[in-house]
Design a protein around this motif. Structure first.
Motif, PDB file in Angstrom:
ATOM      1  N   HIS A 217     -14.720  -2.692  -7.249  1.00 13.90           N
ATOM      2  CA  HIS A 217     -15.744  -1.326  -7.164  1.00 13.90           C
ATOM      3  C   HIS A 217     -15.260  -0.140  -6.602  1.00 13.90           C
ATOM      4  N   ILE A 218     -14.378  -0.399  -5.399  1.00 15.78           N
ATOM      5  CA  ILE A 218     -13.732   1.022  -4.844  1.00 15.78           C
ATOM      6  C   ILE A 218     -12.909   1.625  -5.842  1.00 15.78           C
ATOM      7  N   GLN A 219     -12.073   0.741  -6.530  1.00 11.92           N
ATOM      8  CA  GLN A 219     -11.186   1.290  -7.792  1.00 11.92           C
ATOM      9  C   GLN A 219     -11.807   1.915  -8.752  1.00 11.92           C
ATOM     10  N   GLN A 220     -13.093   1.437  -9.095  1.00 13.38           N
ATOM     11  CA  GLN A 220     -13.672   2.045 -10.167  1.00 13.38           C
ATOM     12  C   GLN A 220     -14.484   3.424  -9.857  1.00 13.38           C
ATOM     13  N   GLN A 221     -14.528   3.716  -8.361  1.00 13.14           N
ATOM     14  CA  GLN A 221     -14.888   5.105  -7.774  1.00 13.14           C
ATOM     15  C   GLN A 221     -13.933   5.853  -7.803  1.00 13.14           C
ATOM     16  N   LEU A 222     -12.634   5.536  -7.249  1.00 16.83           N
ATOM     17  CA  LEU A 222     -11.638   6.560  -7.155  1.00 16.83           C
ATOM     18  C   LEU A 222     -10.478   5.853  -7.888  1.00 16.83           C
ATOM     19  N   ARG A 223      -9.652   6.489  -8.890  1.00 18.28           N
ATOM     20  CA  ARG A 223      -8.755   6.053  -9.587  1.00 18.28           C
ATOM     21  C   ARG A 223      -7.168   6.298  -8.987  1.00 18.28           C
ATOM     22  N   GLY A 224      -6.501   5.565  -9.628  1.00 25.31           N
ATOM     23  CA  GLY A 224      -4.940   5.920  -9.408  1.00 25.31           C
ATOM     24  C   GLY A 224      -4.628   5.265  -7.769  1.00 25.31           C
ATOM     25  N   SER A 225      -3.604   6.120  -7.463  1.00 26.72           N
ATOM     26  CA  SER A 225      -3.172   5.993  -5.950  1.00 26.72           C
ATOM     27  C   SER A 225      -4.289   5.871  -4.798  1.00 26.72           C
ATOM     28  N   THR A 226      -5.205   6.968  -5.376  1.00 28.40           N
ATOM     29  CA  THR A 226      -6.191   7.326  -4.315  1.00 28.40           C
ATOM     30  C   THR A 226      -7.119   6.219  -4.378  1.00 28.40           C
ATOM     31  N   GLY A 236      -7.683  -4.193   2.354  1.00 28.64           N
ATOM     32  CA  GLY A 236      -6.215  -4.555   2.524  1.00 28.64           C
ATOM     33  C   GLY A 236      -5.297  -4.741   1.190  1.00 28.64           C
ATOM     34  N   ASP A 237      -6.041  -4.570   0.039  1.00 28.90           N
ATOM     35  CA  ASP A 237      -5.423  -4.750  -1.259  1.00 28.90           C
ATOM     36  C   ASP A 237      -4.836  -3.368  -1.374  1.00 28.90           C
ATOM     37  N   VAL A 238      -3.223  -3.361  -1.576  1.00 32.08           N
ATOM     38  CA  VAL A 238      -2.439  -2.319  -1.747  1.00 32.08           C
ATOM     39  C   VAL A 238      -1.828  -2.310  -3.369  1.00 32.08           C
ATOM     40  N   GLY A 239      -2.450  -3.251  -4.324  1.00 30.75           N
ATOM     41  CA  GLY A 239      -2.076  -3.333  -5.580  1.00 30.75           C
ATOM     42  C   GLY A 239      -2.141  -2.446  -6.429  1.00 30.75           C
ATOM     43  N   ALA A 240      -2.882  -1.439  -6.248  1.00 31.46           N
ATOM     44  CA  ALA A 240      -3.103   0.028  -7.261  1.00 31.46           C
ATOM     45  C   ALA A 240      -2.374   0.939  -6.582  1.00 31.46           C
ATOM     46  N   ILE A 241      -1.606   0.958  -5.492  1.00 32.80           N
ATOM     47  CA  ILE A 241      -0.884   2.080  -5.149  1.00 32.80           C
ATOM     48  C   ILE A 241       0.310   2.134  -5.844  1.00 32.80           C
ATOM     49  N   GLU A 244       6.058   5.011  -6.177  1.00 32.73           N
ATOM     50  CA  GLU A 244       6.289   5.965  -5.531  1.00 32.73           C
ATOM     51  C   GLU A 244       5.600   6.469  -4.324  1.00 32.73           C
ATOM     52  N   ASP A 245       4.513   6.080  -4.500  1.00 37.00           N
ATOM     53  CA  ASP A 245       3.541   6.334  -3.228  1.00 37.00           C
ATOM     54  C   ASP A 245       3.715   5.497  -2.167  1.00 37.00           C
ATOM     55  N   ASN A 246       3.986   4.295  -2.526  1.00 39.67           N
ATOM     56  CA  ASN A 246       4.189   3.083  -1.141  1.00 39.67           C
ATOM     57  C   ASN A 246       5.432   3.495  -0.722  1.00 39.67           C
ATOM     58  N   GLU A 247       6.654   4.047  -1.536  1.00 34.90           N
ATOM     59  CA  GLU A 247       7.627   4.552  -0.884  1.00 34.90           C
ATOM     60  C   GLU A 247       7.483   5.771  -0.002  1.00 34.90           C
ATOM     61  N   ALA A 248       6.626   6.549  -0.331  1.00 34.87           N
ATOM     62  CA  ALA A 248       6.229   7.823   0.219  1.00 34.87           C
ATOM     63  C   ALA A 248       5.915   7.476   1.693  1.00 34.87           C
ATOM     64  N   PHE A 249       4.884   6.375   1.637  1.00 40.57           N
ATOM     65  CA  PHE A 249       4.061   6.056   2.878  1.00 40.57           C
ATOM     66  C   PHE A 249       5.231   5.398   3.812  1.00 40.57           C
ATOM     67  N   ARG A 250       6.170   4.441   3.299  1.00 35.83           N
ATOM     68  CA  ARG A 250       7.118   4.054   4.106  1.00 35.83           C
ATOM     69  C   ARG A 250       8.185   5.069   4.734  1.00 35.83           C
ATOM     70  N   ARG A 251       8.495   6.035   3.821  1.00 35.72           N
ATOM     71  CA  ARG A 251       9.337   6.998   4.326  1.00 35.72           C
ATOM     72  C   ARG A 251       8.600   7.821   5.369  1.00 35.72           C
ATOM     73  N   SER A 252       7.417   8.311   5.063  1.00 35.10           N
ATOM     74  CA  SER A 252       6.875   9.179   6.399  1.00 35.10           C
ATOM     75  C   SER A 252       6.400   8.701   7.409  1.00 35.10           C
ATOM     76  N   GLY A 253       6.604   7.220   7.667  1.00 32.36           N
ATOM     77  CA  GLY A 253       6.127   6.425   8.732  1.00 32.36           C
ATOM     78  C   GLY A 253       4.693   6.288   8.649  1.00 32.36           C
ATOM     79  N   LEU A 254       3.685   6.370   7.637  1.00 31.17           N
ATOM     80  CA  LEU A 254       2.478   6.074   7.365  1.00 31.17           C
ATOM     81  C   LEU A 254       2.175   4.803   6.915  1.00 31.17           C
ATOM     82  N   ILE A 478       0.223  14.409   2.410  1.00 30.04           N
ATOM     83  CA  ILE A 478       0.907  14.430   3.731  1.00 30.04           C
ATOM     84  C   ILE A 478       2.298  13.265   3.655  1.00 30.04           C
ATOM     85  N   ALA A 479       1.753  12.429   2.995  1.00 31.24           N
ATOM     86  CA  ALA A 479       2.818  11.314   2.829  1.00 31.24           C
ATOM     87  C   ALA A 479       3.975  11.622   1.926  1.00 31.24           C
TER      88      ALA A 479
END
Length: 721
Positions: A217-226, A236-241, A244-254, A478-479
């Protein structure tokens, strides 16, 4: 001296209980670090005997009791980890196979960013097939009705859970053992749902289905990495990120924002308590007669437990829920609850339930961060600086900003060794990024998502989804921006076990004591950091299958044997060698000569030039030319079984040898070889016949082969990790 120590322990008597989970963790670490049953029994016996000796010699003193209790906890920790590994023991696949399976789905993990759906399946009994497998299904061929409890049939290719491809790399085989996964693989055709999920599958099965529905339901409302980040905040499901955005969160400490932990659980409980308290206060009769704070605390506790179960009850979530419940209990009793005792109790609960969590980065990062924050704010000077007071709002904002910044820098320093140990990287701008990202997540994104989900029940959630989407776009910006800053992340080679142990012990000593003796913890931290910094990166890396080889040159460049190596292999080789720059081909190495089948290169190291020969394909090569080239080479690497006549001057790493050692790292200057496997006899580790040797390498070594698990003439020093 004994009297001095007794006086010191008397002054620290309130802190002694904090070392109980540390002792338990030391025993768990010993079980994972020691190689076999004999050494585990020796550890338990020696710890128990030393505890009895300390109790007897201490004559009832606090020192003797403290040492005895710590060692008893350590022996129990070792036995606990051993018992847990036996409890979860399950048959594993011995070799790759292609077969048709039918069975019941246990878990469904959508990965839309990768175009896949990951299923955990309990297959029907078949000869040679383990009782639980994990398979990937292409999203395009996913049928309707994939849900926990449904039955499916599919043709799949399965293989044993993969161990680390290099020393110090991620060990999925260990993780799979404790998850009871006996094989992993992918489907080779369409998946057929033979029976739908049953509604009476039990409360946990019902929660799994609700989590999937909520994520969708959430991913139907907001598409992509958002939408992926929005789902991560709720379920806690991170499968739709996107990767490259996962890597950005890791590199930025977020990256911690994507894991359901203290921030999320606290926000849910606080919001529930606030709404409950304000709603009940509208009824004057009840407000005058009932303890509304206790009722609100009970409602918050129920919300926290429900949220923990809904999000999958992962280790950080369980730890945060336990801590939050203890805080609520302290509020109910009218006592200060946010203390190190709370953190220690949470750690003790998690370790008793899941001792294997200790060696994972999630447990270490979450508890290190919370311990650092609480210990820092328990210091009288910091507590005085953070105390609310009558002052102008600009001065108050400045004071709170400074305290928040210093706290963030301290957390970054506490997490840096753990990040370097597990991920071979360290960040620099995480504290600054979190100063903006945490308030944005806590006070904008999560309330907007909660309001959107609530108003979706009456069809009026669109404005709140728009607000959440804009805030999530800002968080992603930011990330990405912080991750792209020069020097955002430093790549580090593998850290020695001893260096990490010194820094961990020093950090605990510094955080858990209150008197001036705590300052002694800085010494092991400094020694461990110096040891880690002084450890050179390996000159040569070979994966366990022999297909991939990386040469690190003195100028910091990385050269790969196979130009078409996948992103995962490239990432693992880059992390292990401490190189961030794009890897080059081995053909680009000065002095290298390569064709489609073989590569010959000259590698400098240890004051001499090493001759390297490596196979590049599975095609047959001329036997005479191969044996002549082997005689020229110091080191030969191949993913095939080489003939006995191939005798390099130092080291032969072919299929037979690598089957015993696993992936290896070589330091040519010191003549050290570190192997993934060795004498390790943990249940998830295939046996190895490689043995340790302390004989140093001489530059003029002649002859060498580990095809029969032995070295001729001078031998390299062998280490295992």
């Amino acid at each position: 001296m004994g009297a001095t120590i007794e006086r010191w322990l008397e002054a620290e008597r309130d802190q002694l209980g904090l070392w109980l989970p540390v002792g338990l963790g030391a025993g768990i670490t010993a079980w994972f670090g020691l190689p076999d049953e004999r050494s585990w029994l020796w550890f338990v016996g020696v710890a128990a005997a030393t505890a009895l000796l300390a109790w007897a010699v201490g004559r009832g003193g606090r020192l003797g009791r403290a040492i005895a209790i710590f060692l008893i906890a350590a022996s129990l920790g070792c036995l606990l980890a051993w018992a847990r590994s036996t409890e979860v023991a399950s048959p594993r696949l011995d070799r790759p196979m292609v077969t048709t399976i039918s069975g019941r789905i246990v878990e469904v993990d959508p990965l839309p960013a990768r175009g896949k759906v990951r299923l955990v399946v309990d297959p029907d009994a078949m000869p040679g097939l383990p009782p639980r497998v994990r398979i990937n299904v292409d999203q395009d061929g996913t049928p309707n009705g994939l849900a926990p409890g449904a039955r499916i049939a599919a043709r799949v290719r399965l293989e044993p859970p993969a161990g680390p491809i290099l020393p110090g790399a991620y060990d999925f085989a260990r993780v799979a053992w404790f998850q009871r996964l006996g094989a992993t693989g992918k489907t080779l055709g369409p998946v057929t749902v033979t029976a739908p999920a049953r509604a009476e599958g039990g409360p946990m099965r019902w929660l799994d289905r609700q989590r999937l529905r909520l994520t969708d339901h959430i991913q139907q409302q907001l598409r992509g990495s958002t939408g992926g980040v929005a789902a991560a905040f709720v379920t806690g499901d991170v499968g739709a990120i996107a990767d490259e955005d996962n890597e950005a969160f890791r590199r930025s400490g977020l990256a911690h924002l994507l894991s359901i932990s203290g921030l999320h659980v606290t926000a849910v409980i606080a919001a529930t308590m606030l709404l409950t308290l304000r709603s009940l206060a509208l009824w004057p009769w009840l407000a005058l007669r009932a303890p509304l704070p206790l009722i609100a605390a009970a409602a918050g506790a129920a919300a926290g437990i429900g949220y923990t179960l809904l999000s999958g009850a992962q280790v950080p979530t369980v730890r945060s829920c336990v801590a939050a419940l203890l805080v609520l209990g302290g509020i109910a009793l009218g006592r200060e609850a946010l203390t190190l005792r709370l953190v220690a109790t949470g750690a003790l609960v998690v370790l008793l339930i899941r001792p294997e969590a200790l060696v994972g980065p999630s447990f270490q990062l979450s508890f290190a961060a919370v311990t650092a924050i609480v210990a820092f704010h328990e210091h009288p000077a910091i507590r005085a600086a953070a105390l609310k007071r009558e002052e102008s709002w600009p001065r108050r904002l400045l004071r709170e900003f400074v305290v928040l910044l210093v706290t963030g820098l301290l957390v970054e320093a506490a997490l840096a060794p753990i990040a370097a140990w597990h991920f071979h990287r360290a960040g620099f701008y995480g504290a600054l990024a979190n100063i903006v990202a945490i308030p944005l997540s806590t006070f904008v994104i999560m309330p907007a998502e909660a309001a959107a989900l609530l108003f979706d029940m009456i069809g009026l959630g669109s404005p709140f989804w728009w607000l959440a989407g804009q805030a999530l776009h800002l968080l992603l910006w930011i990330a990405r921006t912080v991750a792209a800053l020069p020097g955002a992340v430093a790549a580090l080679p593998g850290m020695p076990n001893g260096a990490f142990a010194l820094m961990a012990a020093g950090g605990l000593w510094l955080a858990l004591w209150r008197t001036h003796v705590r300052r002694l913890g800085a010494l092991p931290i400094i020694l461990g950091a110096a040891w880690a910094i002084a450890t050179p990166a390996p000159d040569l890396l070979v994966t366990g299958d022999g297909r991939h080889l990386a040469v690190r040159t003195p100028d910091g460049a990385l050269h790969l044997l196979r130009p078409r190596a996948g992103d995962y292999v490239r990432g693992q080789l880059s992390e292990a060698s401490g190189v961030q720059a794009e890897a080059l081909d081995l053909d680009a190495l000065p002095g290298a000569r390569c064709n489609d089948d073989m590569c010959a290169a000259i590698v400098p190291g240890g004051g001499r030039r090493w001759h390297l020969l490596a196979s590049r394909s599975a095609y047959a090569v001329d036997w005479v030319a191969l044996t002549r080239a082997c005689g020229w080479a110091d080191i030969v690497v191949s993913d095939r079984r080489l003939p006995r006549a191939c005798t390099p001057r130092w080291l032969k790493l072919d299929r037979a040898a690598l089957a015993r050692t696993g992936g290896v790292a070589l330091w040519l200057r010191s003549g050290t070889l570190r192997a993934v496997r060795g004498d390790d006899r943990h249940p998830w580790q295939p046996p190895s016949h490689l043995r340790h040797t302390r004989q140093p390498l001489h530059a003029d070594a002649t002859g060498g082969s580990i095809a029969a698990a032995s070295f001729r003439a001078s031998r390299p020093k062998i280490e295992t990790r």
